[in-house]
Design an enzyme around this catalytic site. Structure first.
Site, PDB file in Angstrom:
ATOM      1  N   SER A 148      45.261  42.982  39.775  1.00 37.15           N
ATOM      2  CA  SER A 148      46.497  43.295  40.477  1.00 37.15           C
ATOM      3  C   SER A 148      47.667  42.488  39.917  1.00 37.15           C
ATOM      4  O   SER A 148      48.008  42.624  38.744  1.00 37.15           O
ATOM      5  CB  SER A 148      46.293  43.062  41.980  1.00 37.15           C
ATOM      6  OG  SER A 148      47.360  43.611  42.732  1.00 37.15           O
ATOM      7  N   ASP A 242      44.545  54.434  44.586  1.00 32.30           N
ATOM      8  CA  ASP A 242      45.390  53.247  44.440  1.00 32.30           C
ATOM      9  C   ASP A 242      46.734  53.688  43.871  1.00 32.30           C
ATOM     10  O   ASP A 242      46.769  54.378  42.847  1.00 32.30           O
ATOM     11  CB  ASP A 242      44.699  52.264  43.467  1.00 32.30           C
ATOM     12  CG  ASP A 242      45.455  50.960  43.276  1.00 32.30           C
ATOM     13  OD1 ASP A 242      46.568  50.815  43.793  1.00 32.30           O
ATOM     14  OD2 ASP A 242      44.913  50.074  42.588  1.00 32.30           O
ATOM     15  N   HIS A 272      42.114  49.787  45.773  1.00 30.06           N
ATOM     16  CA  HIS A 272      42.673  48.517  45.330  1.00 30.06           C
ATOM     17  C   HIS A 272      41.945  47.353  46.012  1.00 30.06           C
ATOM     18  O   HIS A 272      41.671  47.396  47.206  1.00 30.06           O
ATOM     19  CB  HIS A 272      44.164  48.463  45.676  1.00 30.06           C
ATOM     20  CG  HIS A 272      44.894  47.376  44.949  1.00 30.06           C
ATOM     21  ND1 HIS A 272      45.359  47.527  43.670  1.00 30.06           N
ATOM     22  CD2 HIS A 272      45.221  46.112  45.322  1.00 30.06           C
ATOM     23  CE1 HIS A 272      45.949  46.411  43.281  1.00 30.06           C
ATOM     24  NE2 HIS A 272      45.877  45.529  44.271  1.00 30.06           N
TER      25      HIS A 272
END
Length: 304
Positions: A148, A242, A272
């Site tokens: 991320s 996501d 995610h």
């Protein structure tokens, strides 16, 4: 059109995650978000594997943690940057993830506790990440990795390292945010995805920077780069459900177009943050195995 989440294990992971961090968590105060995120990560934490030595140190004046397995098969070090929207998380949040990567890939792993926003806005986290990379790179080849927000830092460091002619050995980017919201169809199609929404991403990008976010800065948004030549080979993991999914796809395509050996994994039915689900979802566990295989390929020890 949004992708329906039908996998029962992943749905269970989402439900358990939302018990600790609600879907609208970005509306909470920063202190509340950090407290809840720490609890969330602790709930999915696992005992550290055997055959591992762990100790804390500093890299470029920032706290870091070194995971050294009993068996080390490569001179390359892995430098891992944690996710959390540049706002939450730290060494503890990804402790068991880094430990398991070290043992499974038989390599030294270093995790960095970079400065967080809003107390420290961009480029603080990037500067910490680059400083840690340059410190490790003095003695060993380095693979940069992260999930991320950490994937963003890894990609940005890879760009900066190329520019200063101290290139990284590889990059492992796990559902990264790369600054391509306006380009990515998934930002619209998966806008209300579980565990991360497009609205969440807008919040974190604003908190990370002085408004407006500098999307023309490649160290803020690696998709702003126009020349991807000379970058280290890469493996990217994109979660199907996501809003960030297509940012990984776009980045992989640009690397491939520039002649960079690149592998993209599109992980069906995963969301995610699925790294935390590796102990309760066969899909997440299988993806984690591919990450280990990717590290072996990036360190040139075996084919992918």
């Amino acid at each position: 059109m949004a992708t329906a989440l039908t996998d029962p294990e992943v749905r269970q992971f989402v439900e358990k995650s939302e018990d600790f961090f609600p879907q609208d968590g970005s509306n909470l105060s920063i202190d509340q978000q950090r407290t809840l995120y720490d609890r969330l990560c602790a709930a999915f934490g696992a005992p550290l594997p055997d055959r591992l030595t762990v100790h804390d140190l500093t890299l470029a004046d920032r706290p870091a943690r070194h995971y050294q397995p009993d068996v080390v098969r490569t001179t390359a070090h892995l430098l891992f940057f944690h996710g959390g929207g540049f706002v939450v998380g730290g060494i503890k949040s990804h402790d068991s993830i880094c430990a398991e990567l070290a043992v499974a890939a038989s390599m030294n792993v270093f995790a960095l506790d970079y400065r967080l926003a809003p107390e420290h806005r961009h480029p603080a986290a990037f500067e910490d990440a680059l400083g840690a990379y340059l410190s490790l790179r003095q003695e060993n080849p380095v693979i940069v990795a992260g999930d991320s927000a950490g994937g963003n830092l890894a990609a940005a460091v890879a760009l900066a390292a190329r520019d200063c002619e101290l290139p990284a050995t590889g990059q492992l980017l796990i559902y990264p945010t790369l600054g391509g919201e306006a380009l990515a169809a998934s930002n619209r199609e998966e806008a209300a995805a579980p565990l991360l929404t497009s609205q969440d991403m807008q919040f974190y990008q604003k908190v990370r920077s002085d408004e407006p976010p500098p999307y023309d800065d490649k160290f803020f948004a690696p998709l702003a780069e126009t020349d991807y030549g000379g970058l280290p080979r890469a493996v990217l993991f994109a979660a199907e459900i996501d809003p960030l999914r297509d940012e990984a796809v776009l980045y992989a395509e640009r690397l491939q177009d520039a002649g960079v050996p690149t592998k993209l994994h599109r992980e069906t039915q995963l969301v995610h943050g699925y790294l935390r689900a590796r102990g309760m979802s066969w899909r997440a566990a299988d993806s984690f195995k591919r990450m280990v295989e990717a590290l072996r390929w990036l360190s040139e020890e075996s084919p992918l």
